[in-house]
Design a protein around this motif. Sequence first.
Motif, mmCIF file in Angstrom:
data_model
loop_
_atom_site.group_PDB
_atom_site.id
_atom_site.type_symbol
_atom_site.label_atom_id
_atom_site.label_comp_id
_atom_site.label_asym_id
_atom_site.label_seq_id
_atom_site.Cartn_x
_atom_site.Cartn_y
_atom_site.Cartn_z
ATOM 1 N N TYR A 29 37.016 -34.384 -2.612
ATOM 2 C CA TYR A 29 37.672 -35.063 -3.734
ATOM 3 C C TYR A 29 36.691 -34.986 -4.900
ATOM 4 O O TYR A 29 35.593 -35.527 -4.833
ATOM 5 N N SER A 156 36.369 -42.450 -2.317
ATOM 6 C CA SER A 156 36.175 -41.921 -0.965
ATOM 7 C C SER A 156 36.185 -43.028 0.096
ATOM 8 O O SER A 156 36.344 -42.736 1.286
ATOM 9 N N ARG A 159 38.925 -43.379 2.812
ATOM 10 C CA ARG A 159 38.946 -42.622 4.069
ATOM 11 C C ARG A 159 38.094 -43.256 5.165
ATOM 12 O O ARG A 159 38.081 -42.763 6.297
ATOM 13 N N ASP A 303 27.244 -33.235 0.254
ATOM 14 C CA ASP A 303 27.882 -34.279 -0.532
ATOM 15 C C ASP A 303 27.454 -34.035 -1.979
ATOM 16 O O ASP A 303 26.870 -33.002 -2.275
HETATM 17 O O1 PMV Z 1 34.132 -41.846 -3.923
HETATM 18 P P1 PMV Z 1 33.287 -41.290 -5.002
HETATM 19 O O2 PMV Z 1 33.823 -41.635 -6.347
HETATM 20 O O3 PMV Z 1 31.836 -41.634 -4.811
HETATM 21 O O4 PMV Z 1 33.374 -39.674 -4.925
HETATM 22 C C1 PMV Z 1 33.017 -38.963 -3.790
HETATM 23 C C2 PMV Z 1 32.908 -37.534 -4.090
HETATM 24 C C3 PMV Z 1 32.344 -36.677 -2.975
HETATM 25 O O5 PMV Z 1 31.578 -37.437 -2.086
HETATM 26 C C4 PMV Z 1 31.456 -35.600 -3.593
HETATM 27 C C5 PMV Z 1 33.440 -35.940 -2.229
HETATM 28 C C6 PMV Z 1 34.276 -36.756 -1.271
HETATM 29 O O6 PMV Z 1 35.459 -36.417 -1.136
HETATM 30 O O7 PMV Z 1 33.756 -37.684 -0.629
#
Ligand code: PMV
Length: 350
Positions: A29, A156, A159, A303
């Motif tokens: 993402y 993220s 999930r 990551d």
């Molecule tokens: O959840 P965030 O806004 O910290 O974004 C996560 C982005 C990545 O870790 C690079 C990819 C992912 O899908 O977890």
Amino acid sequence: MNEAFRGEVPDFHGRVGWACPSNIALVKYWGKRGKQLPQNPSISFTLSECCTETFVQYEKADGFGFKFFFEGQENPAFGAKIEKFLLDHQAFFPFINQLHLTVESHNTFPHSSGIASSASSMSAFVMCLLDIENQIVSQQFDFQKASCFSRLASGSAARSVYSKMALWGATEAYEGSSDEYAVPLENDIHPIFKTYHDSILIVSGETKSVSSRAGHALMEGNPYAPARYAQANENIVNLLSALKSGDLDTFINITESEALQLHALMMCSNPTFILMKPNTLSIINEIRGFREETKIPLCFTLDAGPNVHLLYPESEAEKVEHFIKDNLAAYCVDNKWIADHVGDGPKKLL
Ligand code: PMV
């Protein structure tokens, strides 16, 4: 999803506690729109050892009160972030206006390991909030709602509330998928993926020079963004099918391509930025050489940082662990790595 409780909170007090794991995305993402909605669907492994444990003490009060302690010390900066999240989303949690909350939180992974804790910490906190709501109105624990609220706190994190694997983001390839919340994939994956290890090689423990929030925002002006979102959607379709059949070659191709694409997008943002370090590339080359030579299905993902996640099935664990000790540990800070594996999702502690 259960409706938010909007009535009068009873005169009560108590304590709840949840442990929530971090997760590692295979299809990434990267790029958001609207209220923390993803530009493309993503799929992740839920981890086991890298967790946040959060306890929330609650007490009926005339108005909202909030204190946040991290690893035993009051932490106003992080507390302000969570308080802002709650106040911005009062419509979802109206009952907090009648509660004083004292939050204590700690991570089970070391400080300065470069592991992002927003997914585990935000989901652990949201699990506690929903647990408190369930104490007011007795109802079944609603994981979809937990995922949706966790997403609002940190994308993220949506999930992290499911066992084994999760898919977040709407795709025609998976019925019931949604941009609003993640769905569990546990029943649609080959048993080999339930045994997967994730050995996290710590190349640097420094704070990232560009935050995820800033990285997501830079996707807005990135000329490759439309092609990226199209490719991510295609990777989702193919990865879902490989996860089901246990096709490790396709799994490896997509996983490594996604990791490198994520970093390629950073390198062609405006301004450009690079989060990999020289040792990140050395490790990647070592992994590819080892796979070529041994035919062991070891692959990597990254990551938004320089650390390398080594992914492999349990059946290869002994050989891969020798390889890490003999060939890869020297690239790591203090020869350190974290041995993690696919896990069972959130755990109620109290
Ligand atoms: O959840 P965030 O806004 O910290 O974004 C996560 C982005 C990545 O870790 C690079 C990819 C992912 O899908 O977890």
